[in-house]
Write a protein that holds these residues in place. Structure first.
Motif, mmCIF file in Angstrom:
data_model
loop_
_atom_site.group_PDB
_atom_site.id
_atom_site.type_symbol
_atom_site.label_atom_id
_atom_site.label_comp_id
_atom_site.label_asym_id
_atom_site.label_seq_id
_atom_site.Cartn_x
_atom_site.Cartn_y
_atom_site.Cartn_z
ATOM 1 N N ARG A 121 18.135 101.115 20.796
ATOM 2 C CA ARG A 121 19.086 102.313 19.931
ATOM 3 C C ARG A 121 20.270 101.588 20.151
ATOM 4 O O ARG A 121 20.345 101.276 21.446
ATOM 5 N N CYS A 122 21.543 102.476 19.521
ATOM 6 C CA CYS A 122 22.771 101.747 19.426
ATOM 7 C C CYS A 122 23.319 102.453 20.702
ATOM 8 O O CYS A 122 23.020 103.564 21.596
ATOM 9 N N HIS A 123 24.421 101.203 21.610
ATOM 10 C CA HIS A 123 24.600 102.395 22.512
ATOM 11 C C HIS A 123 25.499 103.176 22.873
ATOM 12 O O HIS A 123 25.460 104.213 23.397
ATOM 13 N N ARG A 124 26.553 103.265 21.109
ATOM 14 C CA ARG A 124 26.997 103.855 21.443
ATOM 15 C C ARG A 124 26.217 105.529 20.368
ATOM 16 O O ARG A 124 27.660 106.565 21.291
ATOM 17 N N CYS A 125 25.472 105.368 20.040
ATOM 18 C CA CYS A 125 24.822 106.916 19.137
ATOM 19 C C CYS A 125 23.810 107.146 19.559
ATOM 20 O O CYS A 125 23.593 108.169 19.101
ATOM 21 N N GLY A 126 23.734 105.998 19.859
ATOM 22 C CA GLY A 126 22.192 106.890 20.674
ATOM 23 C C GLY A 126 21.096 106.908 19.015
ATOM 24 O O GLY A 126 19.709 106.668 19.202
ATOM 25 N N ARG A 160 22.111 95.817 15.023
ATOM 26 C CA ARG A 160 22.678 96.068 12.886
ATOM 27 C C ARG A 160 23.045 97.927 13.299
ATOM 28 O O ARG A 160 21.698 98.608 12.561
ATOM 29 N N CYS A 161 23.291 98.761 13.752
ATOM 30 C CA CYS A 161 23.863 100.213 13.700
ATOM 31 C C CYS A 161 23.901 100.219 12.318
ATOM 32 O O CYS A 161 25.142 100.431 12.288
ATOM 33 N N ARG A 162 23.616 101.416 11.654
ATOM 34 C CA ARG A 162 24.346 101.450 10.824
ATOM 35 C C ARG A 162 25.890 102.123 10.203
ATOM 36 O O ARG A 162 26.344 102.590 9.969
ATOM 37 N N GLN A 163 25.555 102.642 11.388
ATOM 38 C CA GLN A 163 26.983 103.830 12.122
ATOM 39 C C GLN A 163 28.035 103.041 12.414
ATOM 40 O O GLN A 163 29.236 102.886 12.211
ATOM 41 N N CYS A 164 27.911 102.401 13.430
ATOM 42 C CA CYS A 164 28.932 101.319 13.845
ATOM 43 C C CYS A 164 28.505 99.667 14.292
ATOM 44 O O CYS A 164 29.671 99.026 14.494
ATOM 45 N N GLY A 165 27.482 99.142 13.155
ATOM 46 C CA GLY A 165 27.835 97.826 13.126
ATOM 47 C C GLY A 165 26.811 97.490 14.522
ATOM 48 O O GLY A 165 26.366 97.806 14.831
HETATM 49 ZN ZN LIG Z 1 25.774 103.749 16.712
#
Ligand SMILES: [Zn+2]
Length: 211
Positions: free
Chosen positions: A39-44, A78-83
């Motif tokens: 999971r993305c660290h920023r948005c989960g 490679r998060c779609r929202q956060c890169g």
């Molecule tokens: Zn993210």
């Protein structure tokens, strides 16, 4: 070692292999659990797109007589929202070199014994234990509210086997330590009253002290 048992402790990962580094040190190498995408660290948000992976070696709680190190493959997704973002691992916060379980264990022990003893017991550096305890105190101890102090307790205690002394000032109503300074003379405690300020000093109704 049963891999499914150990999966209880390291969510998102499973046991790859382990090796003895020496007679009392164990290196446990983890691999990603294929059933749980990172999971993305920023948005989960879970992501299957892996940017890169780097291995981190962190200290885990002891297992029986062994000191335990984990080798963890930490991915960047490679998060779609956060890169590109480091993956979120709930049991390994930030860039700490210790797992959360190990930090919690250190915090439990420093409530019971001096930092030096905890460091020796766990084989950690004194500064590592001290830093964990400092963060714990910052989290748990409320900031001093001088406007409410009316009654003081002042006492001295010996440092270094009685060759030097320190003075402590405590709020009698909350038992909170307000100030500690080295020395026990009138001059040594003056900084406390300067810090308290003229308004704070005027509010003081009583001071309890021995001798
Ligand atoms: Zn993210």
């Amino acid at each position: 070692m049963d891999a499914s048992l150990l999966a209880l402790f390291w969510e998102g990962f499973e046991l790859d292999r382990y090796e003895l580094l020496d007679t009392h040190s164990l290196l446990v190498t983890l691999k990603p659990d294929p059933a749980r995408p990172p999971r993305c660290h920023r948005c989960g948000q879970a992501s299957t797109l892996i940017h890169d992976t780097h291995r981190r070696r962190v200290r885990e709680r002891d297992l029986f007589q062994y000191r335990v190190w984990l080798d963890v493959p930490v991915r960047r997704v490679r998060c779609r929202q956060c890169g590109p973002r480091r993956e979120r691992i709930d049991w390994l916060i930030g860039r700490q070199s210790l797992t959360c379980a190990m930090v919690n264990w250190v915090e439990a022990l420093v409530r019971l014994m001096p930092v030096k003893h905890v460091a020796e017991l766990l084989g950690l550096h004194w500064h590592t234990v001290k830093a964990i305890d400092y963060r714990r105190l910052q989290r748990e101890v409320r900031p001093v509210d001088l406007s409410r102090v009316r009654r003081l307790i002042m006492d001295e205690f010996a440092l270094f086997k009685g060759h030097r002394y320190a003075t402590v000032a405590i709020c009698a109503d909350t038992q909170q330590v307000l100030w500690i300074g080295e020395g026990r003379s009138r001059a040594a405690v003056r900084p406390f009253f300067e810090w308290l300020g003229p308004k704070g000093c005027q509010q003081i109704e009583a001071v309890a002290m021995d001798m």
